[in-house]
Write a protein that holds these residues in place. Structure first.
Motif: not given
Length: 319
Positions: A53-68
């Motif tokens: 499932n593309v919606s449950t398998c991904f990479l996000s940057c940056p690691t901390n959700p509070k950072q930009t």
């Protein structure tokens, strides 16, 4: 994250060759995998992400959700290999109205949908490796009518192979781009410039946005013309209705005047008793004169009667 750094030329956020290529990326894998493999077509290491499932398998940057990220460069470039499966990526930006917008490009949608906080865009990928140029300034202006300020987050979903993801301040020809920032190292290719220009000319995303922009301008022009025509028709109808109402009121007055002329005259006198004060004064003077004449006529008659009574009283005494 990069807001306080000098940003010019190329700014890479993922490079598959190195000791820790996913150092600033957070993995969110469910029923899938992320690993580094060797691509035989590229002849180098790449990052492969696959999932059910593309919606449950991904990479996000940056690691901390509070950072930009805080990247102000307007062009995002992805070196991606198409695996003939569903694939999507997402970019979160902030505009000059201080509103966070998301752009989601995928190869399983056919229409562009613009919502207040997310814009979904269809994407066509060729077989093999693709070099995707994403103009954040142009997309933000066309979708929301605002100015792009900076990129906050980037997410790469399954299914694809990644060689490099980077930002740049301007689009350069293939000869001007270093070999490590291109899909293939074709330093000796004489047709590299022509291939690059053809790729830009045949870019379905660019053509789609251009067609949508032209269609939107044409729609706005037609909408403006239709509104002008409707407004003109409404004004004519309102003027016609007012004329009809005025004619009906005049006809009613005329009919009432013909049916009851005496009542109308009395009503006019009652409504306007002070319209002719001179005429009323003249009438009062005439009435007073008539009364005086009547009194004067009655007085001689009374005198005659008295004289006759006196004469009648004297006559019997003399006899």
């Amino acid at each position: 994250m990069f807001r306080n750094t000098f940003q010019s030329g190329f700014l890479s956020i993922l490079y598959a060759i190195g000791s820790k290529p996913l150092q600033i990326w957070r993995k969110n894998i469910n029923n899938g995998y992320v690993k580094r493999i060797t691509d035989f077509e590229m002849q180098s290491s790449v990052i492969e992400i696959c999932g059910a499932n593309v919606s449950t398998c991904f990479l996000s940057c940056p690691t901390n959700p509070k950072q930009t990220l805080g990247v102000k460069m307007p062009f995002l470039v992805l070196l991606i290999k198409y695996l003939k499966k569903y694939f999507t990526f997402e970019v979160q930006v902030i505009d000059d109205k201080n509103v966070k917008r998301r752009f989601r490009a995928s190869n399983y949608q056919s229409n562009t949908r613009v919502k207040p906080f997310i814009c979904t865009i269809p994407m066509k990928l060729d077989e093999g490796w693709n070099q995707i140029h994403f103009n954040l300034t142009d997309f933000t202006r066309r979708a929301y009518g605002t100015n792009y300020l900076e990129t906050l987050r980037v997410q790469i979903h399954a299914n694809c192979r990644i060689r490099r993801i980077y930002f740049t301040d301007q689009l350069l020809s293939s000869k001007s781009i270093p070999d490590e920032y291109r899909a293939f190292s074709n330093a000796n290719d004489d047709n590299a410039e022509e291939q690059y220009q053809n790729q830009l000319a045949n870019d379905p995303n660019a053509q789609m946005m251009q067609q949508e922009g032209e269609a939107e301008e044409h729609y706005q022009q037609e909408y403006h013309e239709e509104n002008q025509e409707e407004h003109h028709v409404e004004q004519n109808e309102e003027h016609h209705v007012e004329q009809m109402e005025e004619q009906k009121v005049e006809q009613n007055h005329e009919e009432n005047a013909q049916e009851n002329p005496q009542e109308n005259a009395q009503e006019n006198q009652q409504e306007n008793p002070q319209e002719n004060p001179q005429e009323n004064a003249q009438e009062n003077q005439e009435k007073q004169q008539d009364n005086n004449q009547a009194q004067q006529e009655e007085r001689p008659l009374e005198n005659d009667n008295q004289n006759q009574d006196e004469e009648n009283g004297k006559r019997p005494a003399q006899e």
